[in-house]
Design a protein around this motif. Structure first.
Motif, PDB file in Angstrom:
ATOM      1  N   GLN A 186       0.751  -1.154   0.207  1.00 59.43           N
ATOM      2  CA  GLN A 186       0.118   0.007   0.028  1.00 59.43           C
ATOM      3  C   GLN A 186       0.846   1.198   0.052  1.00 59.43           C
ATOM      4  O   GLN A 186       0.501   2.218  -0.656  1.00 59.43           O
ATOM      5  N   PHE A 187       2.104   1.003   0.888  1.00 63.88           N
ATOM      6  CA  PHE A 187       2.767   2.315   1.000  1.00 63.88           C
ATOM      7  C   PHE A 187       3.568   2.422  -0.447  1.00 63.88           C
ATOM      8  O   PHE A 187       3.763   3.445  -0.843  1.00 63.88           O
ATOM      9  N   ARG A 188       3.997   1.485  -1.362  1.00 69.10           N
ATOM     10  CA  ARG A 188       4.480   1.694  -2.739  1.00 69.10           C
ATOM     11  C   ARG A 188       3.381   2.370  -3.547  1.00 69.10           C
ATOM     12  O   ARG A 188       3.961   3.223  -4.304  1.00 69.10           O
ATOM     13  N   LEU A 189       2.250   1.733  -3.489  1.00 67.59           N
ATOM     14  CA  LEU A 189       1.118   2.501  -4.469  1.00 67.59           C
ATOM     15  C   LEU A 189       1.001   3.942  -4.072  1.00 67.59           C
ATOM     16  O   LEU A 189       0.707   4.802  -5.076  1.00 67.59           O
ATOM     17  N   ILE A 190       0.994   4.332  -2.668  1.00 63.33           N
ATOM     18  CA  ILE A 190       0.988   5.681  -2.439  1.00 63.33           C
ATOM     19  C   ILE A 190       2.061   6.527  -2.963  1.00 63.33           C
ATOM     20  O   ILE A 190       1.918   7.624  -3.396  1.00 63.33           O
ATOM     21  N   HIS A 191       3.155   5.722  -2.849  1.00 67.15           N
ATOM     22  CA  HIS A 191       4.329   6.483  -3.244  1.00 67.15           C
ATOM     23  C   HIS A 191       4.069   6.832  -4.817  1.00 67.15           C
ATOM     24  O   HIS A 191       4.531   8.016  -5.328  1.00 67.15           O
ATOM     25  N   LYS A 192       3.816   5.852  -5.527  1.00 68.49           N
ATOM     26  CA  LYS A 192       3.485   6.001  -7.076  1.00 68.49           C
ATOM     27  C   LYS A 192       2.280   7.066  -7.439  1.00 68.49           C
ATOM     28  O   LYS A 192       2.692   7.698  -8.046  1.00 68.49           O
ATOM     29  N   LYS A 193       1.340   7.002  -6.596  1.00 69.38           N
ATOM     30  CA  LYS A 193       0.292   8.068  -6.780  1.00 69.38           C
ATOM     31  C   LYS A 193       0.764   9.517  -6.626  1.00 69.38           C
ATOM     32  O   LYS A 193       0.390  10.532  -7.330  1.00 69.38           O
ATOM     33  N   LEU A 194       1.515   9.532  -5.612  1.00 68.11           N
ATOM     34  CA  LEU A 194       2.144  11.071  -5.244  1.00 68.11           C
ATOM     35  C   LEU A 194       3.084  11.549  -6.284  1.00 68.11           C
ATOM     36  O   LEU A 194       3.212  12.750  -6.565  1.00 68.11           O
ATOM     37  N   PHE A 195       3.926  10.488  -7.016  1.00 67.65           N
ATOM     38  CA  PHE A 195       4.828  10.815  -8.022  1.00 67.65           C
ATOM     39  C   PHE A 195       3.947  11.272  -9.331  1.00 67.65           C
ATOM     40  O   PHE A 195       4.316  12.261  -9.925  1.00 67.65           O
ATOM     41  N   ASN A 196       3.027  10.512  -9.489  1.00 65.72           N
ATOM     42  CA  ASN A 196       2.081  10.710 -10.692  1.00 65.72           C
ATOM     43  C   ASN A 196       1.399  11.977 -10.669  1.00 65.72           C
ATOM     44  O   ASN A 196       1.126  12.455 -11.712  1.00 65.72           O
ATOM     45  N   ASN A 197       0.836  12.297  -9.313  1.00 62.70           N
ATOM     46  CA  ASN A 197      -0.007  13.362  -9.402  1.00 62.70           C
ATOM     47  C   ASN A 197       0.907  14.672  -9.627  1.00 62.70           C
ATOM     48  O   ASN A 197       0.161  15.656  -9.991  1.00 62.70           O
ATOM     49  N   HIS A 198       2.031  14.677  -9.493  1.00 61.98           N
ATOM     50  CA  HIS A 198       2.989  16.002  -9.748  1.00 61.98           C
ATOM     51  C   HIS A 198       3.688  15.763 -11.054  1.00 61.98           C
ATOM     52  O   HIS A 198       4.315  16.672 -11.359  1.00 61.98           O
TER      53      HIS A 198
END
Length: 365
Positions: free
Chosen positions: A349-361
């Protein structure tokens, strides 16, 4: 996010190899030093040898920071990168003292030699810094700001060691607050200082420098918290030395008396068995400390990426963000925790949040 990873690590390896040559040349200059003498020179060379061939994370991050602010003289910046790496090496001596298992009279000279070598490394690092600045023809007023930033970093690190010295204990009677722990985390934040110095060398404008510095502050603190988490999946030095890290403090504050008793048998006990250390670490892991600390990491990363908005889209921008995300998501050590303790972390879940944060920006500017 991960596609840029290969480029990121290839550049770090290339940069590290170039810096190794500069560091070795600098250390050879001590060979004929009549004041230092051959004995301490030999010890110093051995200390430097530990760094040769290893990735130079801080130098790599600093170089990306320099380039993202418009810095072009990458050849002479290698001297700055070598200075960053040697300054980091200068802190390993004091760090070894805090990590030493048993302080006896017979090993006192060895410990004192570590401190002496640390000061020698710091001196060489400063020399390389100013050699690079001279080669780059940096203006005098900028050199003053760079020197002040360099000195502030050194001061902060030793303030961190002071806090470390007074926030480690073999008892659970005087537990520091999370606010106190965050002061130590901030003091040891290499990212902020190296990126600020790199921005100053590049001639960054006021806004650009402030954003790069704030990015480093938040990314660096996220890195430090992650380092405390993954120690549970490594050698558990923090546990052995009685170090009040964020995970350990959370566990102490969120466990019952019988759990605290198990924890205390490993925490700060220099004679603890491996079983006692593992049992103490298990208490921390099952207290929810990992999830609690990962919450701080995500919040800090979110802030860090926000401060990147001022910079135009570029490969360097993506690399700097990747550096922040990459060092706070270290799958191997989380896997170790799962394998050792039979505890399923929320790392996926932590990895997916990382990915989401990166993609959001990723589509900024």
């Amino acid at each position: 996010m991960w596609r840029i990873g290969n480029k990121y690590f290839n550049r770090m390896r290339e940069n590290s190899s170039s810096i190794d040559g500069i560091v070795l040349s600098a250390i050879q200059e001590l060979d004929n030093d009549k004041i230092i003498g051959k004995d301490i020179f030999g010890l110093t060379k051995m200390g430097i040898a530990r760094r040769i061939g290893k990735p130079k994370l801080w130098s790599h991050i600093g170089k990306i920071g320099y380039e993202i602010c418009g810095g072009k003289d990458t050849n002479n910046f290698l001297y700055i990168g070598a200075a960053y790496d040697l300054l980091m090496a200068s802190y390993y001596g004091p760090d070894d003292i805090f990590d030493v298992i048993e302080l006896k009279e017979e090993n006192r000279p060895e410990i004192e030699d570590n401190v002496i070598m640390g000061h020698i490394f710091e001196g060489i690092a400063t020399k390389l810094l100013f050699r690079g600045l001279k080669n780059m023809h940096i203006k005098k007023n900028a050199i003053f700001d760079i020197q002040q930033a360099w000195e502030n970093y050194i001061k902060n690190v030793y303030e961190g060691y002071y806090l470390e010295n007074h926030n480690s204990s073999i008892s659970l009677q005087k537990i520091p607050s999370e606010e106190q722990i965050f002061k130590r985390i901030y003091a040891w934040n290499n990212w902020e200082h190296y990126l600020r110095i790199s921005g100053l060398i590049a001639g960054a404008n006021k806004d650009m420098l402030a954003h790069l510095t704030d990015f480093g502050k938040n990314a660096g603190m996220a890195y430090m918290i992650t380092d405390d988490i993954i120690d549970l999946g490594k050698k558990r030095e923090d546990m052995k030395c009685g170090r009040y890290t964020l995970p350990n403090v959370y566990a102490i504050q969120n466990t019952n008396e019988s759990q605290k008793e198990i924890f205390s048998k490993g925490f700060g006990n220099r004679n603890a068995t491996q079983e006692e250390l593992l049992n103490a670490a298990k208490i921390v892991i099952h207290s929810g400390a990992i999830e609690h600390c990962q919450g701080y990491v995500i919040d800090l990363l979110n802030k860090a990426v926000f401060y990147m908005n001022i910079f135009p889209k570029s490969e360097n921008k993506d690399m700097l963000k990747y550096g922040a995300f990459g060092v706070t998501y270290i799958n191997k050590y989380y896997k170790n925790i799962e394998n050792l303790f039979g505890y399923k972390t929320n790392n996926e879940q932590f990895r997916l949040i990382h990915k989401k944060l990166f993609n959001n920006h990723k589509n900024e500017k």
